[in-house]
Design a protein around this motif. Structure first.
Motif, PDB file in Angstrom:
ATOM      1  N   LEU A 204       0.858  -1.174   0.000  1.00 54.07           N
ATOM      2  CA  LEU A 204       0.000   0.000   0.000  1.00 54.07           C
ATOM      3  C   LEU A 204       0.896   1.226   0.000  1.00 54.07           C
ATOM      4  CD1 LEU A 204      -1.895  -2.284   1.175  1.00 54.07           C
ATOM      5  CD2 LEU A 204      -3.174  -0.437   2.254  1.00 54.07           C
ATOM      6  N   ILE A 205       0.562   2.198  -0.833  1.00 54.00           N
ATOM      7  CA  ILE A 205       1.282   3.465  -0.831  1.00 54.00           C
ATOM      8  C   ILE A 205       0.788   4.291   0.352  1.00 54.00           C
ATOM      9  CG2 ILE A 205       1.855   5.535  -2.132  1.00 54.00           C
ATOM     10  CD1 ILE A 205       2.781   2.901  -3.448  1.00 54.00           C
ATOM     11  N   GLN A 206       1.698   4.667   1.252  1.00 53.08           N
ATOM     12  CA  GLN A 206       1.315   5.532   2.370  1.00 53.08           C
ATOM     13  C   GLN A 206       1.335   6.975   1.897  1.00 53.08           C
ATOM     14  OE1 GLN A 206       3.560   5.203   6.026  1.00 53.08           O
ATOM     15  NE2 GLN A 206       2.595   7.031   6.899  1.00 53.08           N
ATOM     16  N   VAL A 207       0.202   7.641   2.018  1.00 49.31           N
ATOM     17  CA  VAL A 207       0.061   9.023   1.558  1.00 49.31           C
ATOM     18  C   VAL A 207       0.135   9.961   2.756  1.00 49.31           C
ATOM     19  CG1 VAL A 207      -1.338  10.638   0.245  1.00 49.31           C
ATOM     20  CG2 VAL A 207      -1.429   8.189  -0.293  1.00 49.31           C
ATOM     21  N   ALA A 208       0.975  10.982   2.640  1.00 47.52           N
ATOM     22  CA  ALA A 208       1.129  11.964   3.717  1.00 47.52           C
ATOM     23  C   ALA A 208       0.275  13.182   3.420  1.00 47.52           C
ATOM     24  CB  ALA A 208       2.590  12.362   3.857  1.00 47.52           C
TER      25      ALA A 208
ATOM     26  N   ALA B  47       3.242   4.261  -7.362  1.00 46.26           N
ATOM     27  CA  ALA B  47       2.344   3.139  -7.640  1.00 46.26           C
ATOM     28  C   ALA B  47       2.767   2.401  -8.900  1.00 46.26           C
ATOM     29  CB  ALA B  47       0.913   3.640  -7.772  1.00 46.26           C
ATOM     30  N   ALA B  48       3.141   3.139  -9.925  1.00 44.33           N
ATOM     31  CA  ALA B  48       3.581   2.512 -11.173  1.00 44.33           C
ATOM     32  C   ALA B  48       4.835   1.688 -10.941  1.00 44.33           C
ATOM     33  CB  ALA B  48       3.827   3.585 -12.230  1.00 44.33           C
ATOM     34  N   LEU B  49       5.738   2.177 -10.106  1.00 41.53           N
ATOM     35  CA  LEU B  49       6.958   1.429  -9.796  1.00 41.53           C
ATOM     36  C   LEU B  49       6.630   0.131  -9.073  1.00 41.53           C
ATOM     37  CD1 LEU B  49      10.023   1.167  -9.699  1.00 41.53           C
ATOM     38  CD2 LEU B  49      10.005   2.586  -7.615  1.00 41.53           C
ATOM     39  N   VAL B  50       5.737   0.192  -8.087  1.00 42.04           N
ATOM     40  CA  VAL B  50       5.334  -1.030  -7.382  1.00 42.04           C
ATOM     41  C   VAL B  50       4.708  -2.020  -8.363  1.00 42.04           C
ATOM     42  CG1 VAL B  50       3.741  -1.995  -5.674  1.00 42.04           C
ATOM     43  CG2 VAL B  50       4.995   0.110  -5.148  1.00 42.04           C
TER      44      VAL B  50
ATOM     45  N   ASP C 120      -8.701   7.733  -8.304  1.00 40.40           N
ATOM     46  CA  ASP C 120      -7.749   8.035  -9.383  1.00 40.40           C
ATOM     47  C   ASP C 120      -6.809   6.852  -9.616  1.00 40.40           C
ATOM     48  OD1 ASP C 120      -8.867  10.552  -9.617  1.00 40.40           O
ATOM     49  OD2 ASP C 120      -7.324  11.540  -8.408  1.00 40.40           O
ATOM     50  N   LEU C 121      -6.312   6.268  -8.535  1.00 43.97           N
ATOM     51  CA  LEU C 121      -5.368   5.155  -8.640  1.00 43.97           C
ATOM     52  C   LEU C 121      -6.002   3.971  -9.351  1.00 43.97           C
ATOM     53  CD1 LEU C 121      -2.591   3.925  -7.780  1.00 43.97           C
ATOM     54  CD2 LEU C 121      -3.741   3.116  -5.706  1.00 43.97           C
TER      55      LEU C 121
END
Length: 239
Positions: free
Chosen positions: A127-131, A154-157, A195-196
């Motif tokens: 999961l991408i942690q968003v600050a 996200a694209a890298l993951v 969006d993701l």
């Protein structure tokens, strides 16, 4: 042990009732929201009781505590979530037991996770942690990537071997425009999740909300809430 089991059972019942009520108020089915019990600072014996009581998702934030606990509970049908800020020198250990890393916030960490997941022959959910309180350096006070960095990370993951992009996570910020405005913060996270999912339809997890603000997270649309104190009690000092 019996007293502790009774205490945890009562607390779990109360938390599940809160989730059900929040789902009903939001017009959502109770099964839409997964409870993750944050077991940091608590012993493996508590994790074992929780498993007996039907908990399937548990979270830890420090590898030095989590690794031995996960090993001791390896016979249990649990999904382990790592939710703390993760240093690259701990990645090999964390990949060994964590089914999900919810605190992915920089490319160097993605590279390390991918390398170790491939080496271990595992697929690690990320999961991408968003600050929501990201400063000029693009990072939050408690980790996380600035919102404008979500797409690239996200694209890298998504293209990294051994990793699976599962969604987004946030912690309600203590400073900035969203301080004290948890539902607004979680609502913004849901917008970024929408969006993701346009680019990554399978990245459906939205991890937000803790003991004090799980209702606001459920109202905003979170799929997972991370609850510690309300289930396990006030945490002992870390020393």
């Amino acid at each position: 042990m019996t007293d502790r089991r009774s205490e945890l059972a009562a607390n779990l019942t109360a938390v599940r009732a809160r989730i059900d009520a929040a789902c009903a108020a939001a017009g959502r089915a109770p099964g839409d929201v997964t409870l993750i019990v944050v077991t940091k600072t608590y012993p493996a014996s508590d994790v074992r009781i929780l498993s007996e009581l039907g908990v399937r998702d548990v979270a830890e934030n420090r590898d030095q505590d989590a690794a031995p606990k996960a090993a001791e509970c390896a016979d249990l049908p649990l999904r382990w979530h790592f939710v703390g800020q993760l240093q690259t020198n701990k990645v090999r250990s964390v990949v060994g037991y964590a089914d999900f890393v919810q605190s992915v916030d920089r490319s160097r960490l993605v590279t390390a996770l991918s390398r170790e997941a491939v080496r271990a022959g595992r697929e690690t959910g990320c999961l991408i942690q968003v600050a929501l309180d990201a400063g000029a350096d693009g990072r939050g006070e408690r980790g996380g990537v600035a919102p404008e960095g979500i797409e690239e990370l996200a694209a890298l993951v998504a293209r990294s071997p051994g990793l699976r992009l599962d969604g987004l996570m946030t912690v309600a910020p203590l400073t900035g425009e969203f301080a004290g405005r948890q539902q607004a913060a979680f609502g913004r996270l849901m917008e970024w999740s929408t969006d993701l999912r346009r680019a990554h339809p399978a990245a459906t997890m939205v991890s937000a909300g803790m003991s004090a603000d799980l209702e606001q997270a459920v109202a905003a649309g979170a799929t997972h809430v991370r609850v510690g104190t309300a289930v396990l009690g006030v945490r002992p000092g870390l020393g």
